[in-house]
Design an enzyme around this catalytic site. Sequence first.
Site, PDB file in Angstrom:
ATOM      1  N   LYS A  51       0.800  -1.234   0.000  1.00  0.00           N
ATOM      2  CA  LYS A  51       0.000   0.000   0.000  1.00  0.00           C
ATOM      3  C   LYS A  51       0.831   1.281   0.000  1.00  0.00           C
ATOM      4  O   LYS A  51       0.400   2.303  -0.501  1.00  0.00           O
ATOM      5  CB  LYS A  51      -0.932   0.019   1.217  1.00  0.00           C
ATOM      6  CG  LYS A  51      -2.069  -0.995   1.133  1.00  0.00           C
ATOM      7  CD  LYS A  51      -3.000  -0.852   2.313  1.00  0.00           C
ATOM      8  CE  LYS A  51      -4.030  -1.954   2.322  1.00  0.00           C
ATOM      9  NZ  LYS A  51      -4.995  -1.826   3.418  1.00  0.00           N
ATOM     10  N   ASP A  60      -9.785   2.824   2.684  1.00  0.00           N
ATOM     11  CA  ASP A  60      -9.793   2.256   4.045  1.00  0.00           C
ATOM     12  C   ASP A  60     -10.343   3.276   5.049  1.00  0.00           C
ATOM     13  O   ASP A  60     -11.109   2.936   5.943  1.00  0.00           O
ATOM     14  CB  ASP A  60      -8.371   1.858   4.470  1.00  0.00           C
ATOM     15  CG  ASP A  60      -7.941   0.513   3.894  1.00  0.00           C
ATOM     16  OD1 ASP A  60      -8.815  -0.323   3.585  1.00  0.00           O
ATOM     17  OD2 ASP A  60      -6.724   0.288   3.757  1.00  0.00           O
TER      18      ASP A  60
END
Length: 271
Positions: free
Chosen positions: A68, A104
């Site tokens: 990420k 997220d």
Amino acid sequence: MINGATQIFGILGRPVSHSLSPAMHNAAFAALGINAVYVPFPVQELAAAVQGIRGLGLRGVSVTIPFKEEIIPLLDEVDRKAQAIGAVNTVVNREGRLYGSNTDWEGALLALERHTDLSGRRVLVLGAGGAGRAVVFAVQQAGGQVWVADAEEAKAQLLAQEMKVTALTLADLTAVSADILINATPVGMIPQSEALPVAPELLDRFRVVMDLVYRPVQTRLLQEAAKRGAKTIDGLQMLLYQGGRQFELFLGQPAPIEVMRQALATALKRE
Ligand code: NAP
């Protein structure tokens, strides 16, 4: 049915065999009659994989552990929120240009806001990794105040400095009178499902406890918190809502959230 017009989406990670995202996204495509598939890509080399998105014309990908952060410099554009968090979990391919964003934090926010108001509230976040950073950002967006602690004190301090929150040591968690606790560490995940990220006595002080761990869904942390009267939020909620936002970024249309929720439950039952 897969044919010459099928659009391809996927998830980049290593490992990815545990991912629930294929079940969630493929169920959504099927429910809406969209000619698309979503497949797991166990990445050997990230830069080559990112070139592959362009080269093969994949429409979009999810990004998971451990890529990420590493993927950011490989993209053409990264939105400001993902930059502030320092992590990208969604890449959309628009005519060969790759756009990175982070869903997220939105997943965490939607999950939290279904159960509690955050404005002016004091929130203790355990874990200063990528997930912790997304959660801190979510609480800040909703006007909450954050304290963060990590097993690696320097990591909590760095996050605190960058995101303008307060770092605590694990020995000093009672220094804040927070009433919302969020576990953004992997502690409590199977096979170590008996482990707790904090001493059980500490749980008496929290009104709301959220766990990002979702294997098992009802972690020991959530069970102990519920016994003490706290409202609990399991990790599947965040997973679902981040996936929903991701679907919207991929296809520009509302996600069939209930279908995706059901797909997650079914996939977990099969494990
Ligand atoms: P990560 O980068 O490994 O960060 C976790 C951090 O927590 C590490 O710095 C770790 O320190 C620290 N830590 C470990 N035990 C601790 C403790 N008892 N107290 C305080 N800090 C502790 O992991 P991540 O990518 O941020 O993910 C964290 C968890 O969230 C994982 O279980 C992941 O599966 C979950 N997650 C869930 C969702 C969802 O949608 N539900 C989304 C993203 C992530 P050390 O490195 O020293 O151990």
